[in-house]
Design an enzyme around this catalytic site. Sequence first.
Site, PDB file in Angstrom:
ATOM      1  N   HIS A  95       0.764  -1.244   0.000  1.00 20.81           N
ATOM      2  CA  HIS A  95       0.000   0.000   0.000  1.00 20.81           C
ATOM      3  C   HIS A  95       0.799   1.301   0.000  1.00 20.81           C
ATOM      4  O   HIS A  95       0.203   2.365  -0.104  1.00 20.81           O
ATOM      5  CB  HIS A  95      -0.960   0.010   1.195  1.00 20.81           C
ATOM      6  CG  HIS A  95      -1.944  -1.110   1.159  1.00 20.81           C
ATOM      7  ND1 HIS A  95      -2.869  -1.262   0.148  1.00 20.81           N
ATOM      8  CD2 HIS A  95      -2.128  -2.164   2.001  1.00 20.81           C
ATOM      9  CE1 HIS A  95      -3.590  -2.342   0.373  1.00 20.81           C
ATOM     10  NE2 HIS A  95      -3.154  -2.909   1.492  1.00 20.81           N
ATOM     11  N   CYS A 153      -5.516   1.077  -8.263  1.00 18.93           N
ATOM     12  CA  CYS A 153      -5.243   0.193  -9.399  1.00 18.93           C
ATOM     13  C   CYS A 153      -6.459  -0.693  -9.572  1.00 18.93           C
ATOM     14  O   CYS A 153      -6.765  -1.519  -8.709  1.00 18.93           O
ATOM     15  CB  CYS A 153      -3.996  -0.650  -9.152  1.00 18.93           C
ATOM     16  SG  CYS A 153      -2.487   0.328  -9.035  1.00 18.93           S
ATOM     17  N   HIS A 167      -3.128  -2.528   7.982  1.00 20.98           N
ATOM     18  CA  HIS A 167      -4.219  -2.799   7.048  1.00 20.98           C
ATOM     19  C   HIS A 167      -4.804  -1.490   6.528  1.00 20.98           C
ATOM     20  O   HIS A 167      -4.983  -0.544   7.287  1.00 20.98           O
ATOM     21  CB  HIS A 167      -5.320  -3.611   7.736  1.00 20.98           C
ATOM     22  CG  HIS A 167      -6.484  -3.919   6.852  1.00 20.98           C
ATOM     23  ND1 HIS A 167      -6.420  -4.839   5.837  1.00 20.98           N
ATOM     24  CD2 HIS A 167      -7.726  -3.411   6.827  1.00 20.98           C
ATOM     25  CE1 HIS A 167      -7.589  -4.881   5.218  1.00 20.98           C
ATOM     26  NE2 HIS A 167      -8.395  -4.027   5.808  1.00 20.98           N
TER      27      HIS A 167
END
Length: 137
Positions: free
Chosen positions: A40, A98, A128
Site C-alpha cells: 500500500h 489500481c 491494514h
Amino acid sequence: MDICVFLPQGIMRVQCVCLLLLLLSAPALSQSYKDFKRKHILPQKGSHNCNNMMININGRNECKSLNNFINTQVTLIVALCQFNKNGWITHKCDVIDCIMISSKPCRYQNLTLRKNKTIKCENGLPVHLQNRGRLRQ
C-alpha cells in the site's frame, strides 16, 4: 431413538467447525507492517504504473481486482499510528487506485485521487488499509 441424545454432540460439532473456520480465516485477515508497506505504500523508485506495481502484489496466476497505493512517506503513517496504537486512523492523502481491467493477462487502470483512507494500526504500526465502498464504473 431420542433426538435429545444427539443434540449436545451436534452442537459441539457446530462449535468446532465454527472455531476451525475462524482460525483458518485469521491469516487472511491479518497483515504485517512489512506487508502493508509492500502492498500500500507507493514505491519511491521505479514506475508508478499499476501494471508494473501490481506484479509484486498479485499471487501466482491471480489478479487482485483492486489495490490502493498511498503516495506518502511511511514514516508519516507510522507517526499517526502512535496516537492510536491499536485502533483505526483516518488520513487524507493522495492515492493511486489500481483497478483491474483484464485478468488474462492482469492489466490495470490507474486512478489518482485525493481522499480519506482508514488504516488499522497494531502496536503503533500500520497493518491494514480499509477499502470502503466500491468504485463505480
